[in-house]
Design an enzyme around this catalytic site. Structure first.
Site, PDB file in Angstrom:
ATOM      1  N   LEU A  22       0.814  -1.210   0.000  1.00 24.29           N
ATOM      2  CA  LEU A  22       0.000   0.000   0.000  1.00 24.29           C
ATOM      3  C   LEU A  22       0.850   1.262   0.000  1.00 24.29           C
ATOM      4  O   LEU A  22       0.554   2.219  -0.720  1.00 24.29           O
ATOM      5  CB  LEU A  22      -0.936  -0.003   1.203  1.00 24.29           C
ATOM      6  CG  LEU A  22      -2.089  -1.009   1.129  1.00 24.29           C
ATOM      7  CD1 LEU A  22      -2.960  -0.908   2.364  1.00 24.29           C
ATOM      8  CD2 LEU A  22      -2.930  -0.783  -0.118  1.00 24.29           C
TER       9      LEU A  22
ATOM     10  N   GLY B 179       4.064   1.616  -1.062  1.00 27.52           N
ATOM     11  CA  GLY B 179       4.837   1.734  -2.291  1.00 27.52           C
ATOM     12  C   GLY B 179       3.984   1.958  -3.516  1.00 27.52           C
ATOM     13  O   GLY B 179       4.294   2.804  -4.367  1.00 27.52           O
TER      14      GLY B 179
ATOM     15  N   SER C  96      -8.334 -12.055  11.900  1.00 28.25           N
ATOM     16  CA  SER C  96      -8.484 -10.615  12.074  1.00 28.25           C
ATOM     17  C   SER C  96      -8.897 -10.237  13.490  1.00 28.25           C
ATOM     18  O   SER C  96      -9.727 -10.893  14.123  1.00 28.25           O
ATOM     19  CB  SER C  96      -9.536 -10.082  11.095  1.00 28.25           C
ATOM     20  OG  SER C  96      -9.872  -8.749  11.419  1.00 28.25           O
TER      21      SER C  96
ATOM     22  N   ARG D 140      -3.764  -4.752  21.447  1.00 28.56           N
ATOM     23  CA  ARG D 140      -3.184  -6.052  21.127  1.00 28.56           C
ATOM     24  C   ARG D 140      -2.166  -6.517  22.159  1.00 28.56           C
ATOM     25  O   ARG D 140      -2.096  -7.698  22.487  1.00 28.56           O
ATOM     26  CB  ARG D 140      -2.529  -5.979  19.744  1.00 28.56           C
ATOM     27  CG  ARG D 140      -3.538  -5.851  18.628  1.00 28.56           C
ATOM     28  CD  ARG D 140      -2.885  -5.620  17.289  1.00 28.56           C
ATOM     29  NE  ARG D 140      -3.884  -5.642  16.227  1.00 28.56           N
ATOM     30  CZ  ARG D 140      -3.616  -5.450  14.945  1.00 28.56           C
ATOM     31  NH1 ARG D 140      -2.374  -5.199  14.556  1.00 28.56           N
ATOM     32  NH2 ARG D 140      -4.572  -5.495  14.044  1.00 28.56           N
TER      33      ARG D 140
ATOM     34  N   HIS E 137       3.512 -10.321  14.515  1.00 29.41           N
ATOM     35  CA  HIS E 137       2.679  -9.853  13.408  1.00 29.41           C
ATOM     36  C   HIS E 137       3.289  -8.663  12.661  1.00 29.41           C
ATOM     37  O   HIS E 137       3.509  -8.717  11.464  1.00 29.41           O
ATOM     38  CB  HIS E 137       1.307  -9.477  13.957  1.00 29.41           C
ATOM     39  CG  HIS E 137       0.370  -8.899  12.949  1.00 29.41           C
ATOM     40  ND1 HIS E 137       0.081  -9.533  11.755  1.00 29.41           N
ATOM     41  CD2 HIS E 137      -0.345  -7.752  12.946  1.00 29.41           C
ATOM     42  CE1 HIS E 137      -0.772  -8.786  11.055  1.00 29.41           C
ATOM     43  NE2 HIS E 137      -1.039  -7.707  11.754  1.00 29.41           N
TER      44      HIS E 137
ATOM     45  N   GLU F 108       5.455   0.491   6.904  1.00 30.21           N
ATOM     46  CA  GLU F 108       6.012  -0.287   8.004  1.00 30.21           C
ATOM     47  C   GLU F 108       7.528  -0.239   8.053  1.00 30.21           C
ATOM     48  O   GLU F 108       8.125  -0.510   9.096  1.00 30.21           O
ATOM     49  CB  GLU F 108       5.542  -1.744   7.901  1.00 30.21           C
ATOM     50  CG  GLU F 108       5.849  -2.587   9.123  1.00 30.21           C
ATOM     51  CD  GLU F 108       5.361  -4.017   9.012  1.00 30.21           C
ATOM     52  OE1 GLU F 108       5.573  -4.794   9.962  1.00 30.21           O
ATOM     53  OE2 GLU F 108       4.751  -4.376   7.979  1.00 30.21           O
TER      54      GLU F 108
ATOM     55  N   ARG G 263       1.165  -1.067  17.896  1.00 30.20           N
ATOM     56  CA  ARG G 263       0.271  -0.504  16.882  1.00 30.20           C
ATOM     57  C   ARG G 263      -1.168  -0.892  17.175  1.00 30.20           C
ATOM     58  O   ARG G 263      -1.464  -2.062  17.397  1.00 30.20           O
ATOM     59  CB  ARG G 263       0.657  -0.991  15.478  1.00 30.20           C
ATOM     60  CG  ARG G 263      -0.309  -0.491  14.401  1.00 30.20           C
ATOM     61  CD  ARG G 263       0.134  -0.905  13.023  1.00 30.20           C
ATOM     62  NE  ARG G 263       0.082  -2.335  12.778  1.00 30.20           N
ATOM     63  CZ  ARG G 263      -1.043  -3.020  12.518  1.00 30.20           C
ATOM     64  NH1 ARG G 263      -2.204  -2.394  12.511  1.00 30.20           N
ATOM     65  NH2 ARG G 263      -1.000  -4.313  12.278  1.00 30.20           N
TER      66      ARG G 263
ATOM     67  N   LEU H 196      -2.809  -0.098   7.574  1.00 26.64           N
ATOM     68  CA  LEU H 196      -3.289   0.315   6.267  1.00 26.64           C
ATOM     69  C   LEU H 196      -3.414   1.828   6.205  1.00 26.64           C
ATOM     70  O   LEU H 196      -3.138   2.455   5.176  1.00 26.64           O
ATOM     71  CB  LEU H 196      -4.637  -0.343   5.979  1.00 26.64           C
ATOM     72  CG  LEU H 196      -4.686  -1.872   6.065  1.00 26.64           C
ATOM     73  CD1 LEU H 196      -6.053  -2.392   5.649  1.00 26.64           C
ATOM     74  CD2 LEU H 196      -3.599  -2.499   5.194  1.00 26.64           C
TER      75      LEU H 196
END
Length: 673
Positions: free
Chosen positions: A74, A76, A315, A362, A437, A461, A471, A477
């Site tokens: 995304l 690049g 997810s 997380r 992850h 990233e 994060r 994204l």
């Protein structure tokens, strides 16, 4: 591991007075570093001010300027499409056979944006605050505010491209919640948001390919950065099909090459994800920031045995409707979960963190799950004698929404789980466990996304700037597209305004040196002819990293890890066996180069973790915890970005500290209770 010490004991020992440094002798102190590009104005005005101050490049001059972009995820793909549209000459590189196979495709749950469609109190400032707090106050304030500020533009851009976001009954875009927040700001396309967003960016990229502004190089891997007179001027890449080593020169280089989670071997990353592009730049002078900050995701399908080479992510969006629990009694761990009555179930996240429940960040959810399994209340089959799993149960959601309602939200995710495990999650609770992850660490960049090498920009990233020590879900994204569509195109022009630049010939000494370093490295790997496979070394390195630099760390463990990594690396260079030749497709050779860089990165990660004797985000130092076992930060000592400079082979790295200063929010110990 050493015994746990309290904050009071640490203060007595001198640790909290700044006199304690576990990593002394493993690094050399360097001069402080600072971001000089963010304007000295109120945070709400910084991005608009910087955009105005950045110099312009007129359309005629843009056609004379060339840009290399490494990576087509995304960050690049969106950057290449936008810069091509602006009129620059762009070369886009990826090691996959198509830009559409970039790892961004694997993102499932959604993308954050502060649009407040649910009228539940969201705002740019709240997204900014949640992101800084979720990162445990270890991210740079100015970059995070800009990310929140441009987030709403991303959704409009993607809708215009035709990205099929989920919609409510009336046709308006839908939102759902994610961990670490109490509002609904996550836009999603069922469980395949990354794929749909990447298709949108890919379409924009291919439009520029057709227009002739962008040239794509698939199945090409960057193996070296070309630095001429202190500035990034190109890359050395290997054609992975023919084996040809190629030189590509330009006026500026952009790295959008993703993260390095595969240093742990087992992770949710695609098998090809690696650190080589960023690490080669690091060895040429780009500082590596906070490398020990790696994210442990709580909802991964548990490890099933030593045969595995990667893990599969479920997810985080599943935590919206799934309830996480373990049996209250160890004796029930072998039972069918459907036979365990409600009163014998421990919904531990809801119990410990009642305000956020299953939607804690997380790092909190991951550590809590680990504790349950460490207590002996894990579920699922034993691997190495231990049950590593907790239940994620949709029974209550099915009762509330009906099976059709759950399928509408999550069917592809639950189908994927059933295909992998052979268990039907509509009938039997899913089993999940934390896994590596994402990485928050990466190359150091300033407000313009420029590294410490002039002319080398880093997006997505691959840089460190936006997420601190953890994060928040659905923010990867957001950062990738924000950097590519809305940040880099404004900041890179300030650098390119000095062009057109002098042409660099391929026989320039710096170019020749870079090319020869690549070929000599390839020759070495092919000539060793040892007895061990590359994968065997990678797996052993990953075990070391997970055991000593994973979810829980200690001074003793990290020092042991450094010794083990150094010994294993020496053996790797003496005893690795790489089959085949250089002049053809050779995946063994590709892996050898990547694993060699993982060895050097792994050592630096351990040194970085050793230097940071505090618990923050998912990085739990046993020496630094509250009385009830929560992470304990030490802001007086560690409110800084650790920016590491390469000092040479077998030479201790140099640590430069960027002080973190917050003007718009107050640093405080996190609480999700």
């Amino acid at each position: 591991m050493p015994d746990t010490i309290t904050a009071a004991e640490a203060s007595v020992s001198g640790f909290l007075d700044g006199d304690y440094d576990d990593a002394a002798g493993y690094y050399t102190p360097g001069a402080p570093i600072a971001d000089t590009k963010a304007p000295d104005v109120p945070i709400e005005e910084r991005w608009q001010t910087r955009k105005f101050e950045a110099r312009l490049v007129n359309p005629a001059n843009r056609r004379k300027l060339s840009i290399i972009i490494v990576g087509t995820g995304l960050a690049g793909a969106s950057a290449a499409a936008t810069l091509g549209e602006a009129g620059y000459r762009v070369k886009s590189f990826c090691y996959q056979d198509s830009p559409r196979r970039a790892h961004s495709i694997a993102a499932q749950g959604g993308i954050n944006a502060a649009k407040n469609y649910k009228e539940d109190g969201d705002s740019v400032h709240r997204l900014f605050y949640d992101t800084v707090k979720g990162g445990d106050y270890r991210s740079r304030e100015s970059n995070v505010y800009r990310l929140a500020e441009v987030s709403a533009n991303i959704i409009d851009q993607c809708v215009a491209q035709g990205v099929p976001f989920a919609r409510e009954y009336g046709g308006l875009l839908d939102n759902r919640s994610f961990g670490g927040v109490q509002v609904s700001r996550t836009f999603y396309a069922r469980g395949q948001t990354g794929q749909q967003l990447l298709i949108g960016a890919y379409q924009a990229l291919e439009r520029q390919v057709a227009a002739g502004t962008v040239t794509t190089y698939t199945r090409h891997e960057m193996l070296e950065l070309v630095v001429v007179d202190g500035k990034a001027r190109g890359i050395i890449a290997r054609d992975m099909v023919t084996g040809a080593v190629e030189t590509h020169l330009a006026d500026v280089v952009v790295l959008a090459s993703g993260g390095y989670g595969n240093v742990f071997y087992l992770s949710t990353n695609a098998m090809g994800c690696n650190v080589t592009a960023a690490w080669r730049a690091h060895r040429k002078g780009a500082y590596m920031a906070n490398p020990c900050f790696t994210q442990i995701h709580p909802t991964c399908i548990p490890v099933s045995g030593e045969h595995q080479s990667k893990l599969t992510l479920m997810s985080e969006s599943l935590r919206n409707d799934g309830r996480i629990w373990v049996p209250k009694n160890q004796a029930d761990c072998e039972k069918d979960p459907r036979d365990i009555p409600e009163e014998d179930r421990d919904y531990f996240l809801e119990r410990i963190y009642p305000s956020f429940g299953n939607l804690v960040p997380r790092d909190i959810a991951s550590r809590a799950a680990k504790y349950m399994c460490d207590e002996g209340r894990g579920v699922g089959p034993k691997v190495d004698g231990v049950r590593r799993g907790v239940y994620l149960d949709f029974a209550a959601a099915i009762e509330r929404l009906g099976r059709d309602g759950v399928e509408e939200k999550y069917d592809n995710l639950l189908d994927m789980y059933e295909r992998i495990t052979g268990e039907n999650p509509y009938e039997v609770p899913m089993r999940i466990y934390p896994a590596v992850h994402y990485v928050m660490g990466g190359l150091w960049v300033d407000y313009d996304l420029q590294s410490t090498i002039p002319g080398l920009f880093v997006t997505g990233e691959a840089n460190f700037s936006d997420h601190g020590a953890n994060r928040l879900g659905a923010s990867a994204l957001m950062q990738g597209l924000a950097d590519g569509y809305f940040v880099l195109p404004h900041t890179i022009r300030d650098y390119l305004a000095d062009g057109p630049f002098e042409e660099i010939p391929e026989d320039h000494p710096a170019v020749v040196e870079a090319r020869e370093s690549v070929t000599s490295r390839i020759d070495h790997f092919l000539s060793v002819n040892g007895t061990r496979s590359v994968d065997s070394y990678h797996r052993e390195l990953g075990n070391i990293m997970w055991e000593y630099c994973g979810m829980e760390r200690s001074e003793t463990g990290l020092k042991k890890a450094i010794d083990l990594i150094r010994s294993l690396r020496d053996d790797f260079y003496r005893n690795v066996k790489v089959l085949g030749s250089a002049e053809t497709l050779n995946q063994s050779l590709e892996k050898a180069g990547r694993v060699a860089d993982f060895f050097e990165l792994g050592e630096l990660m351990c040194i970085d973790a050793l230097n940071r004797r505090e618990s923050c985000g998912g990085h739990f130092r046993v020496e630094s915890q509250t009385e009830d076992g929560e992470a304990l930060r030490h802001d007086e000592e560690y409110a800084y970005v650790a920016a590491w400079e390469w000092a040479g082979d077998d030479t201790a790295p140099v640590l430069h500290k960027e002080e973190l200063v917050y003007t718009a929010i107050e640093m405080k110990q996190r609480s999700y209770k």
